[in-house]
Design a protein around this motif. Structure first.
Motif, PDB file in Angstrom:
ATOM      1  N   PHE A  39       2.157   4.749   4.997  1.00 50.38           N
ATOM      2  CA  PHE A  39       2.046   3.298   4.794  1.00 50.38           C
ATOM      3  C   PHE A  39       3.424   2.644   4.835  1.00 50.38           C
ATOM      4  CE2 PHE A  39      -2.312   3.831   2.835  1.00 50.38           C
ATOM      5  CZ  PHE A  39      -2.954   3.063   3.780  1.00 50.38           C
ATOM      6  N   HIS A  40       4.403   3.323   4.273  1.00 51.32           N
ATOM      7  CA  HIS A  40       5.747   2.747   4.346  1.00 51.32           C
ATOM      8  C   HIS A  40       6.191   2.589   5.802  1.00 51.32           C
ATOM      9  CE1 HIS A  40      10.163   3.358   4.794  1.00 51.32           C
ATOM     10  NE2 HIS A  40      10.120   2.234   4.143  1.00 51.32           N
ATOM     11  N   ARG A  92     -17.052  -0.911   1.790  1.00 56.46           N
ATOM     12  CA  ARG A  92     -18.215  -1.385   1.076  1.00 56.46           C
ATOM     13  C   ARG A  92     -17.839  -2.594   0.242  1.00 56.46           C
ATOM     14  NH1 ARG A  92     -19.160  -1.377  -3.796  1.00 56.46           N
ATOM     15  NH2 ARG A  92     -17.459   0.022  -4.321  1.00 56.46           N
ATOM     16  N   PHE A  93     -16.705  -2.482  -0.454  1.00 54.91           N
ATOM     17  CA  PHE A  93     -16.283  -3.549  -1.348  1.00 54.91           C
ATOM     18  C   PHE A  93     -16.022  -4.843  -0.605  1.00 54.91           C
ATOM     19  CE2 PHE A  93     -13.431  -6.019  -3.880  1.00 54.91           C
ATOM     20  CZ  PHE A  93     -13.999  -5.915  -5.143  1.00 54.91           C
ATOM     21  N   TRP A  94     -15.202  -4.762   0.453  1.00 61.57           N
ATOM     22  CA  TRP A  94     -14.841  -6.024   1.078  1.00 61.57           C
ATOM     23  C   TRP A  94     -15.952  -6.591   1.948  1.00 61.57           C
ATOM     24  CZ3 TRP A  94     -10.901  -2.418   3.228  1.00 61.57           C
ATOM     25  CH2 TRP A  94     -11.193  -2.005   4.527  1.00 61.57           C
ATOM     26  N   LEU A 137      -7.019  -5.974   2.818  1.00 63.07           N
ATOM     27  CA  LEU A 137      -7.334  -4.563   3.064  1.00 63.07           C
ATOM     28  C   LEU A 137      -8.134  -4.452   4.360  1.00 63.07           C
ATOM     29  CD1 LEU A 137      -8.401  -3.189  -0.441  1.00 63.07           C
ATOM     30  CD2 LEU A 137      -6.369  -2.583   0.869  1.00 63.07           C
ATOM     31  N   ALA A 138      -9.054  -5.377   4.517  1.00 63.87           N
ATOM     32  CA  ALA A 138      -9.860  -5.359   5.737  1.00 63.87           C
ATOM     33  C   ALA A 138      -8.966  -5.568   6.959  1.00 63.87           C
ATOM     34  CB  ALA A 138     -10.940  -6.435   5.660  1.00 63.87           C
ATOM     35  N   ARG A 146      -1.598   1.954  -5.137  1.00 60.56           N
ATOM     36  CA  ARG A 146      -2.885   2.341  -4.542  1.00 60.56           C
ATOM     37  C   ARG A 146      -3.870   2.747  -5.628  1.00 60.56           C
ATOM     38  NH1 ARG A 146       0.284   4.963  -0.988  1.00 60.56           N
ATOM     39  NH2 ARG A 146      -0.332   7.000  -1.744  1.00 60.56           N
ATOM     40  N   ARG A 154     -17.728  -8.733  -0.409  1.00 61.11           N
ATOM     41  CA  ARG A 154     -16.894  -9.903  -0.646  1.00 61.11           C
ATOM     42  C   ARG A 154     -17.023 -10.880   0.510  1.00 61.11           C
ATOM     43  NH1 ARG A 154     -15.048 -12.414  -4.282  1.00 61.11           N
ATOM     44  NH2 ARG A 154     -13.175 -13.010  -3.166  1.00 61.11           N
ATOM     45  N   LEU A 155     -17.000 -10.348   1.720  1.00 62.45           N
ATOM     46  CA  LEU A 155     -17.040 -11.218   2.888  1.00 62.45           C
ATOM     47  C   LEU A 155     -18.397 -11.899   3.004  1.00 62.45           C
ATOM     48  CD1 LEU A 155     -14.999  -9.133   5.439  1.00 62.45           C
ATOM     49  CD2 LEU A 155     -14.314 -11.188   4.214  1.00 62.45           C
ATOM     50  N   LEU A 182      -9.317  -0.986  -9.588  1.00 69.44           N
ATOM     51  CA  LEU A 182      -9.908  -2.322  -9.465  1.00 69.44           C
ATOM     52  C   LEU A 182     -11.195  -2.301  -8.642  1.00 69.44           C
ATOM     53  CD1 LEU A 182      -6.703  -4.472  -9.055  1.00 69.44           C
ATOM     54  CD2 LEU A 182      -8.349  -4.545 -10.929  1.00 69.44           C
ATOM     55  N   ALA A 183     -11.323  -1.283  -7.802  1.00 70.53           N
ATOM     56  CA  ALA A 183     -12.562  -1.167  -7.036  1.00 70.53           C
ATOM     57  C   ALA A 183     -13.733  -0.923  -7.979  1.00 70.53           C
ATOM     58  CB  ALA A 183     -12.454  -0.041  -6.012  1.00 70.53           C
ATOM     59  N   ARG A 223      -6.345 -10.766  -7.190  1.00 73.25           N
ATOM     60  CA  ARG A 223      -6.232 -12.100  -7.769  1.00 73.25           C
ATOM     61  C   ARG A 223      -6.238 -11.966  -9.268  1.00 73.25           C
ATOM     62  NH1 ARG A 223     -10.974 -15.261  -6.170  1.00 73.25           N
ATOM     63  NH2 ARG A 223     -10.305 -16.799  -7.706  1.00 73.25           N
ATOM     64  N   TYR A 272     -12.628   1.220   0.919  1.00 75.65           N
ATOM     65  CA  TYR A 272     -12.815  -0.106   0.351  1.00 75.65           C
ATOM     66  C   TYR A 272     -13.762  -0.957   1.184  1.00 75.65           C
ATOM     67  CZ  TYR A 272      -9.153   1.261  -2.711  1.00 75.65           C
ATOM     68  OH  TYR A 272      -8.437   1.944  -3.652  1.00 75.65           O
ATOM     69  N   LEU A 288       0.820  -1.218   0.000  1.00 77.45           N
ATOM     70  CA  LEU A 288       0.000   0.000   0.000  1.00 77.45           C
ATOM     71  C   LEU A 288       0.855   1.271   0.000  1.00 77.45           C
ATOM     72  CD1 LEU A 288      -2.767  -1.029   2.559  1.00 77.45           C
ATOM     73  CD2 LEU A 288      -2.939  -0.929   0.072  1.00 77.45           C
ATOM     74  N   ARG A 330      -8.679  -8.852 -10.172  1.00 76.27           N
ATOM     75  CA  ARG A 330      -9.771  -8.332  -9.358  1.00 76.27           C
ATOM     76  C   ARG A 330      -9.295  -8.102  -7.934  1.00 76.27           C
ATOM     77  NH1 ARG A 330     -12.107 -13.547  -9.840  1.00 76.27           N
ATOM     78  NH2 ARG A 330     -13.315 -13.382  -7.913  1.00 76.27           N
ATOM     79  N   LEU A 331      -9.931  -7.164  -7.308  1.00 78.87           N
ATOM     80  CA  LEU A 331      -9.623  -6.831  -5.928  1.00 78.87           C
ATOM     81  C   LEU A 331      -9.951  -8.018  -5.033  1.00 78.87           C
ATOM     82  CD1 LEU A 331      -8.554  -4.349  -4.569  1.00 78.87           C
ATOM     83  CD2 LEU A 331     -10.875  -3.493  -4.345  1.00 78.87           C
ATOM     84  N   GLU A 332      -9.081  -8.245  -4.093  1.00 74.36           N
ATOM     85  CA  GLU A 332      -9.293  -9.298  -3.102  1.00 74.36           C
ATOM     86  C   GLU A 332      -9.207  -8.605  -1.748  1.00 74.36           C
ATOM     87  OE1 GLU A 332     -10.379 -12.813  -2.092  1.00 74.36           O
ATOM     88  OE2 GLU A 332      -9.782 -12.472  -4.173  1.00 74.36           O
ATOM     89  N   ALA A 333     -10.338  -8.243  -1.209  1.00 80.90           N
ATOM     90  CA  ALA A 333     -10.327  -7.220  -0.169  1.00 80.90           C
ATOM     91  C   ALA A 333      -9.957  -7.702   1.231  1.00 80.90           C
ATOM     92  CB  ALA A 333     -11.687  -6.533  -0.127  1.00 80.90           C
ATOM     93  N   TRP A 353      -8.444   6.069   4.406  1.00 86.60           N
ATOM     94  CA  TRP A 353      -8.179   5.638   3.035  1.00 86.60           C
ATOM     95  C   TRP A 353      -8.669   4.212   2.845  1.00 86.60           C
ATOM     96  CZ3 TRP A 353      -5.590   1.896   0.316  1.00 86.60           C
ATOM     97  CH2 TRP A 353      -5.417   2.144  -1.049  1.00 86.60           C
ATOM     98  N   LEU A 354      -8.304   3.352   3.777  1.00 88.86           N
ATOM     99  CA  LEU A 354      -8.733   1.956   3.694  1.00 88.86           C
ATOM    100  C   LEU A 354     -10.251   1.852   3.778  1.00 88.86           C
ATOM    101  CD1 LEU A 354      -5.987   0.268   5.856  1.00 88.86           C
ATOM    102  CD2 LEU A 354      -6.454  -0.154   3.444  1.00 88.86           C
ATOM    103  N   LEU A 394      -5.390  -0.234  -7.172  1.00 90.46           N
ATOM    104  CA  LEU A 394      -6.458  -0.780  -6.330  1.00 90.46           C
ATOM    105  C   LEU A 394      -7.738   0.019  -6.520  1.00 90.46           C
ATOM    106  CD1 LEU A 394      -4.591  -1.557  -3.003  1.00 90.46           C
ATOM    107  CD2 LEU A 394      -5.285  -3.148  -4.797  1.00 90.46           C
ATOM    108  N   ARG A 395      -7.574   1.352  -6.588  1.00 85.18           N
ATOM    109  CA  ARG A 395      -8.740   2.219  -6.768  1.00 85.18           C
ATOM    110  C   ARG A 395      -9.444   1.847  -8.073  1.00 85.18           C
ATOM    111  NH1 ARG A 395      -6.256   7.287  -6.963  1.00 85.18           N
ATOM    112  NH2 ARG A 395      -5.509   6.751  -4.886  1.00 85.18           N
TER     113      ARG A 395
END
Lengths: 129, 129
Positions: free
Chosen positions: B13-14, B92-94, A80-81, A22, B97-98, A28-29, A63, B90, A16, A74-77, B86-87, A25-26
């Motif tokens: 992040f670094h 909503r997305f994950w 990130l979570a 980043r 997914r979950l 890919l969202a 992935r 994402y 990240l 595709r995003l694999e969230a 920032w995270l 990823l945006r």
DNA sequence: AGAATAGTCAACCAAATGGTAAAATATTTT
DNA sequence: AAAATATTTTACCATTTGGTTGACTATTCT
């Protein structure tokens, strides 16, 4: 939730820590993207983009599914979570900090307003603590 | 909220992408710590620890107050909040997914259970999607 | 004043990073 | 079969990283 081990978190945060990744990823969202599509917004070689994508893949953040000659990502969230969750441990802490800031802001604003007569919409940034 | 610019997020992040530094932050969440105290849990030189601390400081994640010969550090949570935010984009997305994962898990679990008779506590990881 | 304590700084090192260019691989198109 | 497309792989390079050691600075203790 997934609860990544430290070495995994290292890899996720490292992935990240790069604006190019980043932004990928945006993108890919917004849905699946091919390697070429992911590379397109940047003025770097396709090989460089390919490396970035491999970093994201290594972190488990995306992935890849090979469809003929194109690789769709595709995003694999999950990770990130996990990163989000890790940061969440500090939420209590920074919320209290932000409360303090909020109060300082109000005090400073009241003072500024009293002296200059400027409306408070002029002071958005607050005092540098 | 603070809304860090990309280069700043890079730095944050670094800084988070190293287990040593993350543990230092965890320690600091418990209150002020001197450089020596922060270094103590690790089997690295004080100089190395000093560098880590400078990285955290450079990212704005901690602040230092020099008191005599000791340097006291405290957590400065603003940038952590920014990274968290920032995270959060994402989330909503994950979450969706979950949900999918959850369903797959249930389906897989039902199948496994039916075939093997094993209780579902045996299958914690779920199918590798 | 002298010794101990707390940290930083400078020089150095091996490994990793992010980039490039050129060649190689796999697939699709003509 | 040949050409075009999509992507990876293989050097290669400069810079950054995380670590070390030894010297230096600043402060406190005796």
């Amino acid at each position: 939730m997934v609860e990544l081990l430290p070495p995994q978190l290292d890899i996720v945060f490292h992935a990240l820590g790069d604006a190019t990744r980043r932004q990928m990823l945006r993108d890919l969202a917004g849905g699946e993207r091919s390697v070429g599509q992911l590379a397109e917004p940047f003025s770097i070689s396709l090989a460089a983009a390919s490396k970035h994508i491999k970093v994201l893949e290594g972190a488990g953040l995306i992935r890849r599914e090979v469809k003929g000659r194109t690789h769709m990502c595709r995003l694999e969230a999950g990770p990130l979570a996990s990163a989000h969750e890790w940061l969440g441990h500090y939420e209590r802490f920074w919320l209290s900090r932000l409360d303090i800031l909020e109060n300082l802001l109000r005090a400073d604003d009241a003072r500024t307003h009293a002296v200059t007569g400027k409306p408070r919409t002029d002071r958005k940034k607050g005092p540098r603590l």
